[in-house]
Design a protein around this motif. Sequence first.
Motif, short mmCIF file in Angstrom:
data_model
loop_
_atom_site.label_atom_id
_atom_site.label_comp_id
_atom_site.label_asym_id
_atom_site.label_seq_id
_atom_site.Cartn_x
_atom_site.Cartn_y
_atom_site.Cartn_z
N ARG A 60 22.41 21.06 7.71
CA ARG A 60 22.95 21.94 8.75
C ARG A 60 22.04 23.15 8.96
N ALA A 70 35.42 25.80 10.52
CA ALA A 70 35.38 25.44 9.09
C ALA A 70 36.72 25.74 8.43
N GLY A 127 31.97 23.53 11.99
CA GLY A 127 31.90 24.20 10.69
C GLY A 127 32.01 23.23 9.52
N SER A 128 32.94 22.26 9.64
CA SER A 128 33.00 21.11 8.71
C SER A 128 32.26 19.99 9.39
N PRO A 129 31.01 19.77 9.09
CA PRO A 129 30.17 18.91 9.93
C PRO A 129 30.52 17.44 9.82
N LEU A 164 31.73 26.47 4.84
CA LEU A 164 30.76 26.16 5.89
C LEU A 164 29.78 25.06 5.50
N ASP A 165 29.58 24.12 6.40
CA ASP A 165 28.60 23.04 6.28
C ASP A 165 29.04 21.92 5.35
N ILE A 166 30.25 22.01 4.79
CA ILE A 166 30.73 20.96 3.88
C ILE A 166 31.79 20.13 4.61
N PRO A 167 31.59 18.82 4.74
CA PRO A 167 32.60 17.98 5.40
C PRO A 167 33.96 18.11 4.71
#
Lengths: 408, 408
Positions: free
Chosen positions: A91, A110, A117-119, B149-152
């Motif tokens: 990210r 997120a 935010g939660s990719p 942030l950035d964590i599925p």
Amino acid sequence: METCYSIYAQIASIPVGYSNPSLLLAATSPEMASSLINRPALGNFPSHDWAEILETGILRVAPKGLNQVFTGTTGSDANELAYKAAFMWKRQQERGGASADFTTEEMSSAMNNQSPGSPALSILSFKSGFHGRLFGSLSTTRSKPIHKLDIPSFNWPQAPFPMLKYPLEAHHSENAAEEARCLAATEEIITTWPLPPAAIVVEPVQSEGGDNHASPAFFQGLRDLTRKHNILMIVDEVQTGVGATGQFWAHDHWNLSHPPDMVTFSKKAQAAGYYYGDAALRPNKPYRQFNTWMGDPARAILFRAIVEEIERLDLVRNTAAVGAYLYEGLQGLQRRFPREIENLRGQGQGLFIAWDSPRRDEVLKLLKTVGVNCGGSGERAVRLRPMLVFQRHHADMFLEALEKVIRS
Amino acid sequence: METCYSIYAQIASIPVGYSNPSLLLAATSPEMASSLINRPALGNFPSHDWAEILETGILRVAPKGLNQVFTGTTGSDANELAYKAAFMWKRQQERGGASADFTTEEMSSAMNNQSPGSPALSILSFKSGFHGRLFGSLSTTRSKPIHKLDIPSFNWPQAPFPMLKYPLEAHHSENAAEEARCLAATEEIITTWPLPPAAIVVEPVQSEGGDNHASPAFFQGLRDLTRKHNILMIVDEVQTGVGATGQFWAHDHWNLSHPPDMVTFSKKAQAAGYYYGDAALRPNKPYRQFNTWMGDPARAILFRAIVEEIERLDLVRNTAAVGAYLYEGLQGLQRRFPREIENLRGQGQGLFIAWDSPRRDEVLKLLKTVGVNCGGSGERAVRLRPMLVFQRHHADMFLEALEKVIRS
């Protein structure tokens, strides 16, 4: 009672023998006592000697090309920490680098478990692989239904892992085709899965999943694919690491053109975490990769003692030599009892040896009656996971016990 | 250098003081040394004394109504183990009981991370809650974007948590309405969320999220909702447990009509896991809830010593008494400096006290210059997390230091 010994070693997690005197010395040191009763929150308040404990222990055996470590508590935890590092790295690239700020939308989404935010990203793992049983790691685990049933999973993809035919020397071209097929399928998934992978995770030898080996060329192929598609390669050495395969790290057998991006460890290390080499995998802000304990100094002190013992007794060389001797003995048994020992595998992989048995569970039970605690993996494999101090005369005892069981 | 002491205590994880002699005795015992160097895979090969270690330690302080424990390694891990138990329980009910077999479809879909084997279920948590940072626990964590942030994440729901007004005695009806609003919203989510919750998870005091308290009536309301809708109630006592609130477990303050289904613990316990009382929460087959280590005997031995020390020094009564004294002192400061100490909270909750500060980060920094290591939570709370051995004269020292900072 005849001789009773373990070539299972607490699920491959005892490194240098029970009640090892060098480990006892470390376990009864004032340093150990303090680390137990004054356990620090390492992320905020590392003890004054934490860097030294790492440098003289965990980092001293860091895989080639990887000089940084993030410590955790178990193998599952180590893998999930590595996955988180991969997602943050991916990210961060997409965002435009370490200095690019999060957007308001990222921050608010997120908090609602929604993208961006939660990719919408994934970790790609391999069929029959085992990487742990927490929710993220379990989504990459593909060993047995009993490990996964009733537990929600992420929609993460699995690629096929080569199913090689044995003996290897008799199936060279078939096996090469099988590995090429698996690499092509892996690339297909990388380029088409709706949740693009940020990383692949792979075991050097699929352990829980049945002791499935692949060639160095296959792993080099994976390394090439990850570099081509700009994703990370995580090598899960939780079960293979720390000397079991005749190298300190099993992926040392591969001579990769570029080292893996991350290598996870636990079990025989008695500590846990992941190694990495690229500063871009270091979180760009505090508290991104964080928890209260961030590992355990007590276990790091013990790992240091384990490393020293491995060096003192030259145990990696020992596993290579005794492994070769044991493998030869098993080949002899296989020639005499070809129906009892099928697909013998692990040649040149130290003590990491396995074979398939048409009556596996019965063999394991019978081995116990002659004093041998041995384990299985997958549907029908007998797997050997002796400690690193396993010697030729232990191999002789084991071969004798196994022959007795086979004849029964 | 003036007096330097910590009322942060390694993020609330040091129970009975640094270098406590009773803990040192346990840490230097032969039993401890053996547990360190011969760490067992507890699920397969528990040591001969494992049951006794649990019975005389971890289980001796089990919350009322809960007499079984599943051991883990960290607070995040404890919560994820509890979530897994909840999912298995729910699906087992749907399947028709412990003896009902998995279907072929469940087994094959689980291996592909798809339902029904990977069920479309969720865990409901609360806004501002914190339950850990592994993938499942992080999906229930709602404290700060930097944690997520950035964590599925799983698409799991959050209900509002009451935001009470202080002082409580001046806002009784507003606060009751706020709690009723949150209970109604919780029920709405339970009955409508596309991934039905198998359980709710809640902290007695939301700790990372800003030290948010709610009344016993609110928690009784949650207990009623979970029973009405046949889902489980997991109380996350990772930060509140082990004496900090003037009860051994913070939920003891609630006098619930029925005990929670599960209670998780870590931090001050120095061990981790979850308690439960219902045999239906015991996995119905081996290897369903399982991992290599399943906890750590070394930490369980230490927890036993902690429990003994808490009893010997009557520390739960101490936290209640000193907490009341400290709270009174803070009320005094609040009267004199109402702009510096807002929303003082934690009355009757032992040492689990916090307030909001308009210049929180500056106050924390200034406290360090007068020898006090203190922590924050949420956006603007100063949270006190002293060890259980905190005494009146420590409270006096802290109040004096705080006044000095406030005046500066």
